[in-house]
Design a protein around this motif. Structure first.
Motif, PDB file in Angstrom:
ATOM      1  N   VAL A  31       0.876  -1.083  -0.293  1.00  0.00           N
ATOM      2  CA  VAL A  31      -0.228  -0.062  -0.126  1.00  0.00           C
ATOM      3  C   VAL A  31       1.067   0.642   0.077  1.00  0.00           C
ATOM      4  N   SER A  32       0.295   1.741  -0.975  1.00  0.00           N
ATOM      5  CA  SER A  32       1.478   3.322  -0.946  1.00  0.00           C
ATOM      6  C   SER A  32       0.140   4.700  -1.525  1.00  0.00           C
ATOM      7  N   THR A  71      -7.535  15.800   3.169  1.00  0.00           N
ATOM      8  CA  THR A  71      -8.165  14.265   3.960  1.00  0.00           C
ATOM      9  C   THR A  71      -8.512  13.496   2.760  1.00  0.00           C
ATOM     10  N   LEU A  72      -7.965  11.994   3.160  1.00  0.00           N
ATOM     11  CA  LEU A  72      -7.953  10.763   2.531  1.00  0.00           C
ATOM     12  C   LEU A  72      -9.294  11.049   3.188  1.00  0.00           C
ATOM     13  N   GLY A  73      -9.873   9.413   1.965  1.00  0.00           N
ATOM     14  CA  GLY A  73     -11.274   8.696   2.465  1.00  0.00           C
ATOM     15  C   GLY A  73     -10.702   7.469   1.267  1.00  0.00           C
ATOM     16  N   ILE A  74     -10.780   6.487   2.287  1.00  0.00           N
ATOM     17  CA  ILE A  74     -10.537   5.767   1.537  1.00  0.00           C
ATOM     18  C   ILE A  74     -11.691   4.279   1.882  1.00  0.00           C
ATOM     19  N   GLY A  78      -8.965  -4.727   3.166  1.00  0.00           N
ATOM     20  CA  GLY A  78      -7.792  -4.048   3.305  1.00  0.00           C
ATOM     21  C   GLY A  78      -8.186  -2.503   4.333  1.00  0.00           C
ATOM     22  N   LYS A  79      -9.486  -1.963   4.075  1.00  0.00           N
ATOM     23  CA  LYS A  79      -9.355   0.082   4.176  1.00  0.00           C
ATOM     24  C   LYS A  79      -8.981  -0.388   6.258  1.00  0.00           C
ATOM     25  N   LEU A 136      -5.541   1.096  11.005  1.00  0.00           N
ATOM     26  CA  LEU A 136      -5.189   1.079  12.405  1.00  0.00           C
ATOM     27  C   LEU A 136      -3.913   0.913  12.157  1.00  0.00           C
ATOM     28  N   ALA A 137      -3.146   0.099  11.257  1.00  0.00           N
ATOM     29  CA  ALA A 137      -1.950  -0.098  10.846  1.00  0.00           C
ATOM     30  C   ALA A 137      -1.389   1.726  11.053  1.00  0.00           C
TER      31      ALA A 137
END
Length: 101
Positions: free
Chosen positions: A6-7, A15-18, A25-26, A31-32
């Motif tokens: 992931v990058s 702001t980033l929305g996943i 894996g969102k 969480l990581a």
């Protein structure tokens, strides 16, 4: 591996929305980054930079200080993320006050 390769980069103030399919894996990724993963069952490698600080290998207390100030997450299930007894505004204000006395 739950998530591999992931990058992404987010400019300061943005702001980033996943988004993605269930199981993509969102949550694991988020969480990581926040240091909320189970350290006993999780291996994180590579680099996670937030505000010019490398998070991988950073102490738990140092990561905790960054949460809510430099990084945050809106959890998928509001019933488990927010306490039903307190107003949403009070809970958001509490998180802000921890980092901005």
């Amino acid at each position: 591996r739950a998530v591999d390769g992931v990058s992404f980069a987010v400019e300061r103030g943005r702001t980033l929305g996943i988004v993605g399919e269930s199981g993509s894996g969102k949550s694991v990724t988020s969480l990581a980054i926040l240091g909320l993963h189970n350290a006993r069952r999780t291996a994180i490698s590579g680099e996670i930079w937030v505000g010019g600080r490398q998070l991988v290998g950073l102490g738990e207390e140092e990561v905790r200080r960054l949460r809510g100030r430099d990084m945050a997450m809106v959890f998928q299930d509001p019933l488990s993320a927010l306490h039903p007894y307190y107003s949403v505004g009070r809970q958001i204000a509490e998180a802000y006050r921890v980092h901005h006395p």
